[in-house]
Motif scaffolding. Structure first.
Motif, PDB file in Angstrom:
ATOM      1  N   GLU A   1     -16.863   2.330 -23.015  1.00 49.98           N
ATOM      2  CA  GLU A   1     -16.193   3.617 -22.871  1.00 49.98           C
ATOM      3  C   GLU A   1     -16.846   4.461 -21.787  1.00 49.98           C
ATOM      4  O   GLU A   1     -16.152   5.095 -20.970  1.00 49.98           O
ATOM      5  CB  GLU A   1     -16.214   4.369 -24.199  1.00 49.98           C
ATOM      6  N   CYS A   2     -18.180   4.487 -21.745  1.00 48.28           N
ATOM      7  CA  CYS A   2     -18.887   5.276 -20.728  1.00 48.28           C
ATOM      8  C   CYS A   2     -18.607   4.744 -19.328  1.00 48.28           C
ATOM      9  O   CYS A   2     -18.378   5.522 -18.391  1.00 48.28           O
ATOM     10  CB  CYS A   2     -20.385   5.263 -21.003  1.00 48.28           C
ATOM     11  N   LEU A   3     -18.628   3.418 -19.183  1.00 48.98           N
ATOM     12  CA  LEU A   3     -18.358   2.843 -17.878  1.00 48.98           C
ATOM     13  C   LEU A   3     -16.915   3.106 -17.440  1.00 48.98           C
ATOM     14  O   LEU A   3     -16.661   3.363 -16.255  1.00 48.98           O
ATOM     15  CB  LEU A   3     -18.633   1.337 -17.909  1.00 48.98           C
TER      16      LEU A   3
ATOM     17  N   GLN B   1     -19.948  -3.255 -26.247  1.00 51.10           N
ATOM     18  CA  GLN B   1     -19.763  -2.405 -27.409  1.00 51.10           C
ATOM     19  C   GLN B   1     -21.064  -1.769 -27.905  1.00 51.10           C
ATOM     20  O   GLN B   1     -21.056  -1.063 -28.918  1.00 51.10           O
ATOM     21  CB  GLN B   1     -19.131  -3.212 -28.547  1.00 51.10           C
ATOM     22  N   GLY B   2     -22.167  -1.980 -27.220  1.00 51.28           N
ATOM     23  CA  GLY B   2     -23.419  -1.350 -27.626  1.00 51.28           C
ATOM     24  C   GLY B   2     -23.359   0.153 -27.453  1.00 51.28           C
ATOM     25  O   GLY B   2     -22.840   0.654 -26.446  1.00 51.28           O
ATOM     26  N   PRO B   3     -23.880   0.923 -28.423  1.00 50.92           N
ATOM     27  CA  PRO B   3     -23.838   2.390 -28.299  1.00 50.92           C
ATOM     28  C   PRO B   3     -24.789   2.872 -27.213  1.00 50.92           C
ATOM     29  O   PRO B   3     -25.890   2.351 -27.054  1.00 50.92           O
ATOM     30  CB  PRO B   3     -24.275   2.869 -29.681  1.00 50.92           C
ATOM     31  N   VAL B   4     -24.364   3.870 -26.470  1.00 46.87           N
ATOM     32  CA  VAL B   4     -25.189   4.450 -25.403  1.00 46.87           C
ATOM     33  C   VAL B   4     -26.046   5.574 -25.959  1.00 46.87           C
ATOM     34  O   VAL B   4     -27.221   5.705 -25.641  1.00 46.87           O
ATOM     35  CB  VAL B   4     -24.300   4.953 -24.253  1.00 46.87           C
ATOM     36  N   TYR B   5     -25.475   6.406 -26.797  1.00 43.50           N
ATOM     37  CA  TYR B   5     -26.193   7.496 -27.462  1.00 43.50           C
ATOM     38  C   TYR B   5     -25.406   7.899 -28.701  1.00 43.50           C
ATOM     39  O   TYR B   5     -24.247   7.481 -28.872  1.00 43.50           O
ATOM     40  CB  TYR B   5     -26.387   8.700 -26.530  1.00 43.50           C
ATOM     41  N   ASP B   6     -26.007   8.706 -29.533  1.00 44.79           N
ATOM     42  CA  ASP B   6     -25.343   9.209 -30.737  1.00 44.79           C
ATOM     43  C   ASP B   6     -25.740  10.667 -30.928  1.00 44.79           C
ATOM     44  O   ASP B   6     -26.865  10.978 -31.305  1.00 44.79           O
ATOM     45  CB  ASP B   6     -25.743   8.389 -31.965  1.00 44.79           C
TER      46      ASP B   6
ATOM     47  N   GLY C   1     -13.046  14.334 -22.417  1.00 48.48           N
ATOM     48  CA  GLY C   1     -13.055  13.053 -23.109  1.00 48.48           C
ATOM     49  C   GLY C   1     -14.369  12.774 -23.816  1.00 48.48           C
ATOM     50  O   GLY C   1     -14.762  11.618 -23.969  1.00 48.48           O
ATOM     51  N   TYR C   2     -15.038  13.821 -24.284  1.00 45.03           N
ATOM     52  CA  TYR C   2     -16.348  13.674 -24.925  1.00 45.03           C
ATOM     53  C   TYR C   2     -16.253  12.857 -26.203  1.00 45.03           C
ATOM     54  O   TYR C   2     -15.324  13.011 -26.999  1.00 45.03           O
ATOM     55  CB  TYR C   2     -16.926  15.051 -25.241  1.00 45.03           C
ATOM     56  N   ARG C   3     -17.228  11.939 -26.409  1.00 47.10           N
ATOM     57  CA  ARG C   3     -17.362  11.182 -27.647  1.00 47.10           C
ATOM     58  C   ARG C   3     -18.797  11.325 -28.128  1.00 47.10           C
ATOM     59  O   ARG C   3     -19.734  11.219 -27.330  1.00 47.10           O
ATOM     60  CB  ARG C   3     -17.030   9.699 -27.433  1.00 47.10           C
ATOM     61  N   GLU C   4     -18.962  11.549 -29.417  1.00 44.38           N
ATOM     62  CA  GLU C   4     -20.316  11.761 -29.935  1.00 44.38           C
ATOM     63  C   GLU C   4     -21.147  10.486 -29.941  1.00 44.38           C
ATOM     64  O   GLU C   4     -22.379  10.537 -29.844  1.00 44.38           O
ATOM     65  CB  GLU C   4     -20.238  12.340 -31.349  1.00 44.38           C
ATOM     66  N   ALA C   5     -20.500   9.322 -30.036  1.00 45.54           N
ATOM     67  CA  ALA C   5     -21.233   8.047 -30.038  1.00 45.54           C
ATOM     68  C   ALA C   5     -20.424   6.989 -29.284  1.00 45.54           C
ATOM     69  O   ALA C   5     -19.880   6.059 -29.881  1.00 45.54           O
ATOM     70  CB  ALA C   5     -21.512   7.592 -31.463  1.00 45.54           C
ATOM     71  N   PRO C   6     -20.314   7.110 -27.965  1.00 45.41           N
ATOM     72  CA  PRO C   6     -19.480   6.182 -27.202  1.00 45.41           C
ATOM     73  C   PRO C   6     -20.168   4.841 -26.997  1.00 45.41           C
ATOM     74  O   PRO C   6     -21.399   4.739 -26.984  1.00 45.41           O
ATOM     75  CB  PRO C   6     -19.291   6.908 -25.870  1.00 45.41           C
TER      76      PRO C   6
END
Length: 278
Positions: free
Chosen positions: A246-248, A212-217, A237-242
């Motif tokens: 979610e990225c994996l 659950q750690g954020p990858v970017y914001d 499926g873009y997320r501003e702070a995934p």
């Protein structure tokens, strides 16, 4: 709006092609009296899709918050499964769908209850596309609360109906193989976004708490609420702070599915020629 438009355009065109092939075959073989049975099957399939969508929507409204998140995750995963199944089925069946449908029509009309056989054949074919659309649209509508998504879906369906009629009447020529290939690639990106959103929903439902750690914001640079962010969210499926999970999920899905979809189709087995007599 673009994602629901293209998905419904493809789903609608698949259903229109199936109905058009059956109707054309009946017309060409002098069996026009069976054409009303096609429309009965189509209307029954539409009614089933509408009833299923309404029932799922009403049922979800009664759930508590965490149960709603779980419901959204399940719908998203089902949507991913049906979208993947759709693109790979069309990739495999595109070459032989006309012959298979014509053989099925002949088999249905040779039975004693020919009318019900033809209605059932059309019903099952169109209901498959309709139910796929229901699960996909539910997953998209849960992510997009504005009116753009339903409008895009309705517009895509109308264009598909018009294109299907044009193909049936012979007034429209499409490179269907190329159309389904490029829309298939697009649909896999949409499915990747839905898969990532399912991971997020499972976390909010309390069932997935790893990675659950954020990858970017990028909320201050490219928020999801911005016009470009909205388009990218619908397309990729873009997320501003995934989160890392979610990225994996998004990247892993595409790493597996894209090569499988883009690999060359296996050639049909060669027929053995009879041995020449000496």
């Amino acid at each position: 709006m673009l994602a629901p438009f293209l998905i419904m355009l493809r789903e609608g065109l698949e259903a229109a092609l199936i109905v058009g092939i059956i109707a054309s075959y009946l017309r060409q073989t002098g069996r026009r009296e069976w054409l009303p049975a096609i429309w009965v099957g189509v209307f029954l399939a539409i009614a089933l899709a509408l009833f299923t969508g309404a029932a799922l929507q009403l049922a979800s409204a009664q759930f508590p918050q965490k149960a709603q998140e779980l419901f959204e995750a399940i719908i998203a995963l089902i949507a991913v499964a049906v979208l993947v199944g759709m693109v790979f089925w069309m990739r495999r069946a595109a070459r032989s769908i006309r012959g298979e449908l014509q053989a099925s029509v002949d088999a249905a009309l040779d039975r004693r209850a020919a009318t019900w056989g033809l209605i059932g054949m059309v019903f099952l074919a169109v209901a498959r596309e309709g139910l796929e659309s229901v699960f996909f649209l539910l997953a998209i509508f849960q992510q997009s609360r504005d009116g753009a998504a339903p409008f895009g879906a309705a517009l895509g369906l109308l264009v598909a109906i018009g294109a299907g009629w044009g193909i049936y009447a012979g007034a429209l020529r499409l490179d269907l193989r190329r159309f389904f290939r490029w829309t298939g690639i697009f649909i896999l990106f949409v499915a990747a976004g839905l898969f990532a959103s399912a991971v997020k929903a499972l976390h909010e439902a309390g069932l997935w708490n790893a990675l659950q750690g954020p990858v970017y914001d990028l909320g201050t640079v490219l928020p999801e609420s911005s016009p470009l962010g909205t388009v990218l969210a619908g397309l990729l499926g873009y997320r501003e702070a995934p989160s890392l999970g979610e990225c994996l999920a998004w990247a892993g899905f595409l790493v597996v599915m894209l090569p499988l979809f883009l690999r060359p189709a296996a050639p049909p087995p060669a027929r053995l020629k009879p041995m020449e007599q000496k």
